[in-house]
Enzyme design. Structure first.
Site, PDB file in Angstrom:
ATOM      1  CG  ASP A  93      -7.572   2.460  10.071  1.00 57.64           C
ATOM      2  OD1 ASP A  93      -7.978   1.454   9.472  1.00 57.64           O
ATOM      3  OD2 ASP A  93      -6.879   3.330   9.529  1.00 57.64           O
ATOM      4  CE  LYS A 121      -6.534   5.803   3.445  1.00 53.82           C
ATOM      5  NZ  LYS A 121      -5.500   6.070   4.454  1.00 53.82           N
ATOM      6  CG  HIS A 173      -8.362   1.636   2.444  1.00 54.07           C
ATOM      7  ND1 HIS A 173      -7.102   1.229   2.050  1.00 54.07           N
ATOM      8  CD2 HIS A 173      -8.206   2.145   3.695  1.00 54.07           C
ATOM      9  CE1 HIS A 173      -6.229   1.471   3.018  1.00 54.07           C
ATOM     10  NE2 HIS A 173      -6.898   2.016   4.032  1.00 54.07           N
ATOM     11  CD  GLU A 200      -4.430  -1.770   2.203  1.00 51.18           C
ATOM     12  OE1 GLU A 200      -5.216  -1.257   3.025  1.00 51.18           O
ATOM     13  OE2 GLU A 200      -3.304  -2.227   2.516  1.00 51.18           O
ATOM     14  CD1 TRP A 218      -2.780   1.698   0.611  1.00 49.13           C
ATOM     15  CD2 TRP A 218      -1.298   2.503   2.088  1.00 49.13           C
ATOM     16  NE1 TRP A 218      -3.138   2.991   0.908  1.00 49.13           N
ATOM     17  CE2 TRP A 218      -2.240   3.503   1.812  1.00 49.13           C
ATOM     18  CE3 TRP A 218      -0.259   2.772   2.976  1.00 49.13           C
ATOM     19  CZ2 TRP A 218      -2.190   4.760   2.406  1.00 49.13           C
ATOM     20  CZ3 TRP A 218      -0.202   4.031   3.566  1.00 49.13           C
ATOM     21  CH2 TRP A 218      -1.161   5.011   3.293  1.00 49.13           C
ATOM     22  CG  ASP A 278      -5.116  -1.531   8.797  1.00 46.54           C
ATOM     23  OD1 ASP A 278      -4.618  -0.927   9.760  1.00 46.54           O
ATOM     24  OD2 ASP A 278      -4.953  -1.181   7.613  1.00 46.54           O
ATOM     25  CG  ASP A 316      -8.434  -1.148   4.960  1.00 47.14           C
ATOM     26  OD1 ASP A 316      -9.426  -0.605   5.481  1.00 47.14           O
ATOM     27  OD2 ASP A 316      -7.344  -1.253   5.535  1.00 47.14           O
ATOM     28  CG  HIS A 345      -5.706  -4.797   5.616  1.00 45.63           C
ATOM     29  ND1 HIS A 345      -4.747  -3.819   5.491  1.00 45.63           N
ATOM     30  CD2 HIS A 345      -5.042  -5.979   5.649  1.00 45.63           C
ATOM     31  CE1 HIS A 345      -3.551  -4.388   5.429  1.00 45.63           C
ATOM     32  NE2 HIS A 345      -3.703  -5.692   5.523  1.00 45.63           N
ATOM     33  CG  ASP A 366      -8.814   4.343   6.282  1.00 44.98           C
ATOM     34  OD1 ASP A 366      -9.275   3.333   6.843  1.00 44.98           O
ATOM     35  OD2 ASP A 366      -7.628   4.455   5.945  1.00 44.98           O
TER      36      ASP A 366
END
Length: 413
Positions: free
Chosen positions: A290, A222, A256, A220, A179, A320, A253, A280, A288
């Protein structure tokens, strides 16, 4: 409710709880190291984080050394049923040397491999394309400067080599996930040039051949990050096409994508075009951000898609998230256990009966079944799974988590 009563209740729906328990025991989750130290790493570089990566909060007990991080991980694994993995970023090297990113070698991570052998777990890996002076433009593999691109290409090659040696040493392929934070804060006029540079850099980085028994490459995407709001070079469309053309894994993810997009809906679509997937698992809150994952609808839907679409054998599940406002070890433990709970719930659903109703366009039966299933005693089956793995649950888990946090709270004071 006793486990036997729960087993009988599920049997009335044609579901065998023993089969579900056995299946869950063999699903490894890759635990991300960066929750334990707030994405700081151990190399001491001075670059900005990039890509919107920031852990907020200052809860006591952050791991400051590899040994402290490993101790925290050992505790976390001792609270989680089953055997799992560890996902390392490249700036978590364990060495007295000070190599730059384009100089790292397997020896700088050998203590992690020795530890993983002792723990009986596999390792996964990630190049670190952020938190470095040569990433401060929010451009790395797509940078217009060839010298900067070459620096990051070399970093990526070395990370692939390190991951392959990890996989060989541990007898389990390491997923090496790529990423990059590359993008533009304001509207660019030449997106194509940046994406051509990224593609060429990836091609060069991935050119050295490695045995897939040791190394699996993933890419990956985003949607955006802080500082790259207008355009992300490595978009979903870019990496979906790249993974199909080049035969890499595609990483999805949960944070993302646009907030209204559902990862569960993407799984079966991309699985028709790529052989293997990397997940993820995270929880975005408006962006994003997390957050630690909850046992919520988005997680349940994703787990159900993995089970019902028979994708577990083709999907590598990693977490993640990073939250420095709460106990970092508790975040790991609850996050992994929530992922496991979602998979268990999905495995305890009468899959054939639900699919038959849908195939017959009997949406009323599908609706009634999915709602009535919510009353079944999933918790009793989870408690049995924990007990068989000699892991605490309920108040016993809370006591263990609180006790460990008390023991590490004085770090750094």
């Amino acid at each position: 409710m006793s486990y036997q009563s729960a087993k009988d209740a599920f049997a009335e729906w044609g579901v065998d709880t023993e089969t579900a328990i056995e299946a869950l025991a063999h699903i490894p989750i890759s635990v991300h190291c960066w929750q334990g130290d707030d994405v700081v790493g151990f190399e001491g570089q001075s670059g900005s984080s990039g890509g919107g990566i920031q852990a907020t909060g200052n809860h006591p007990g952050r791991a400051r050394t590899p040994d402290e991080l490993r101790a925290d991980l050992e505790f976390a694994y001792s609270m989680i049923p089953g055997k799992h993995r560890l996902n390392l970023h490249a700036f978590y090297l364990d060495t007295d040397e000070t190599p730059d990113r384009d100089e790292i070698e397997f020896k700088h991570f050998a203590p992690w491999v020795d530890w993983a052998k002792d723990q009986g777990i596999g390792l996964d890996f990630n190049p670190t394309f952020f938190a470095h002076a040569k990433a401060d433009d929010n451009l790395t593999l797509s940078h217009p400067d060839q010298g900067i691109r070459d620096f990051w290409i070399e970093h990526g090659k070395r990370c692939r080599d390190i991951a392959a040696q990890m996989g060989a040493a541990l007898g389990s392929p390491a997923v090496n996930n790529i990423w990059v934070p590359d993008g533009s804060k304001d509207t660019p006029v030449d997106r194509m040039a940046a994406r051509k540079r990224l593609e060429a850099s990836l091609d060069t980085m991935l050119a050295p051949q490695h045995d897939k028994a040791h190394l699996l490459d993933a890419v990956e995407s985003k949607l955006f990050g802080i500082g790259v709001e207008a355009m992300t070079v490595g978009s979903h469309e870019f990496y979906l096409g790249y993974a199909i053309r080049k035969g890499t894994l595609l990483c999805l993810d949960m944070g993302h994508f646009h907030p209204t997009e559902n990862i569960a809906d993407k799984l079966s679509s991309v699985a028709l075009s790529v052989d293997e997937l990397l997940l993820h698992v995270s929880r975005p809150m408006r962006w994003d951000s997390d957050h630690v994952i909850l046992l919520d609808d988005s997680l349940r839907q994703m787990a159900q898609e993995l089970v019902f679409a028979d994708l577990l054998g083709r999907t590598h599940i990693g977490l993640d998230f990073f939250d420095a406002t709460i106990s970092r070890t508790a975040a790991w433990v609850i996050g992994v256990r929530n992922m496991q709970k979602a998979l268990l719930e999905a495995s305890l659903m009468p899959q054939a009966r639900l699919k038959d109703a849908e195939e017959a366009l009997d949406f009323t039966t599908r609706f009634v079944l999915t709602e009535e299933l919510k009353d079944l005693p999933f918790g009793a089956v989870w408690a049995e799974f924990c007990a068989r793995n000699e892991r605490p649950y309920g108040m016993g888990l809370i006591h263990e988590l609180a006790g460990y946090q008390t023991r590490v709270a004085d770090r750094g004071r």
